[in-house]
Design an enzyme around this catalytic site. Structure first.
Site, PDB file in Angstrom:
ATOM      1  N   ASP A  87      10.600  63.004  26.790  1.00  0.00           N
ATOM      2  CA  ASP A  87      10.837  64.084  27.752  1.00  0.00           C
ATOM      3  C   ASP A  87       9.594  64.205  28.617  1.00  0.00           C
ATOM      4  O   ASP A  87       8.485  64.275  28.099  1.00  0.00           O
ATOM      5  CB  ASP A  87      11.050  65.422  27.039  1.00  0.00           C
ATOM      6  CG  ASP A  87      12.407  65.566  26.392  1.00  0.00           C
ATOM      7  OD1 ASP A  87      13.128  64.552  26.284  1.00  0.00           O
ATOM      8  OD2 ASP A  87      12.740  66.682  25.981  1.00  0.00           O
ATOM      9  N   LYS A 124      17.058  67.793  32.537  1.00  0.00           N
ATOM     10  CA  LYS A 124      16.974  68.873  31.553  1.00  0.00           C
ATOM     11  C   LYS A 124      16.474  70.132  32.249  1.00  0.00           C
ATOM     12  O   LYS A 124      15.598  70.070  33.098  1.00  0.00           O
ATOM     13  CB  LYS A 124      16.023  68.439  30.435  1.00  0.00           C
ATOM     14  CG  LYS A 124      15.869  69.403  29.296  1.00  0.00           C
ATOM     15  CD  LYS A 124      14.978  68.781  28.207  1.00  0.00           C
ATOM     16  CE  LYS A 124      14.600  69.790  27.148  1.00  0.00           C
ATOM     17  NZ  LYS A 124      13.704  69.197  26.133  1.00  0.00           N
ATOM     18  N   LYS A 135      21.155  67.859  30.174  1.00  0.00           N
ATOM     19  CA  LYS A 135      20.765  68.546  28.947  1.00  0.00           C
ATOM     20  C   LYS A 135      20.353  69.964  29.285  1.00  0.00           C
ATOM     21  O   LYS A 135      19.473  70.186  30.106  1.00  0.00           O
ATOM     22  CB  LYS A 135      19.597  67.837  28.260  1.00  0.00           C
ATOM     23  CG  LYS A 135      19.172  68.564  26.985  1.00  0.00           C
ATOM     24  CD  LYS A 135      18.141  67.815  26.196  1.00  0.00           C
ATOM     25  CE  LYS A 135      17.814  68.597  24.921  1.00  0.00           C
ATOM     26  NZ  LYS A 135      16.883  67.862  24.061  1.00  0.00           N
TER      27      LYS A 135
END
Length: 183
Positions: free
Chosen positions: A42, A106, A139
């Protein structure tokens, strides 16, 4: 701790602001990948640059990390810290991640302190899905505090969710304090 299991490791890079230089981000990612057998990384997009409208910079910055990770078979999730962005900036950040070849977009680090923490609202998820146009997985993370919200995001078609350790017992009905990424 996860050796010999099907549980993969996801590590973070350039938390929580995404403000390091591109070379620093690539070096961080490479050091992490060289030190651990990870499946996902990430990374936080530089939301200062994103907010200023420097989308070419943001795309190139993300692409450098994506290229390094994909060369080693590592999935990249790009966090755009939606609580700091306008709807147009959320769409722009999502397009940057798509154009850079990232695997996921995300919504939040869960560490934003510059204002209200809204996280993965319906509006944010819808904006990311619309801008992603099926070219990137979405996400949701941040402020998923109950089962209703969790299931509503699933019904919206979200690909993956992250739930903080304090919310997991309420959202998933667990009796332990554990973190959960439902991917």
């Amino acid at each position: 701790m996860v050796g010999g299991t099907d549980t993969g490791l996801c590590v973070v890079c350039d938390f929580p602001f995404g403000a390091s230089s591109t070379q620093s981000k690539v070096t961080q990612a490479q050091a992490i990948m060289d030190g651990y057998d990870i499946q996902d990384l990430d990374i936080v997009a530089n939301y200062g640059r994103l907010r200023s409208g420097d989308l070419d910079y943001v795309t190139q910055d993300i692409r450098a990390v994506v290229d390094a990770c994909h060369a080693k078979g590592v999935v990249v999730k790009v966090i755009i810290e939606t609580d700091s962005l306008t709807p147009e900036q959320i769409k722009g950040g999502t397009r940057c991640a798509v154009d850079a070849g990232a695997d996921f977009i995300k919504s939040s680090t869960g560490l934003y302190t510059g204002g209200e923490q809204r996280g993965a609202t319906h509006e944010v998820v819808d904006l990311m899905m619309e801008a992603g146009n099926g070219e990137i997985q979405v996400k949701g993370f941040g402020a998923i505090r109950d089962q209703m919200h969790f299931f509503e995001l699933i019904d919206r078609g979200i690909d993956c969710m992250g739930i903080g350790y304090r919310s997991t017992p309420t959202v998933l009905g667990f009796s332990q304090d554990v973190s959960c990424d439902a991917c």
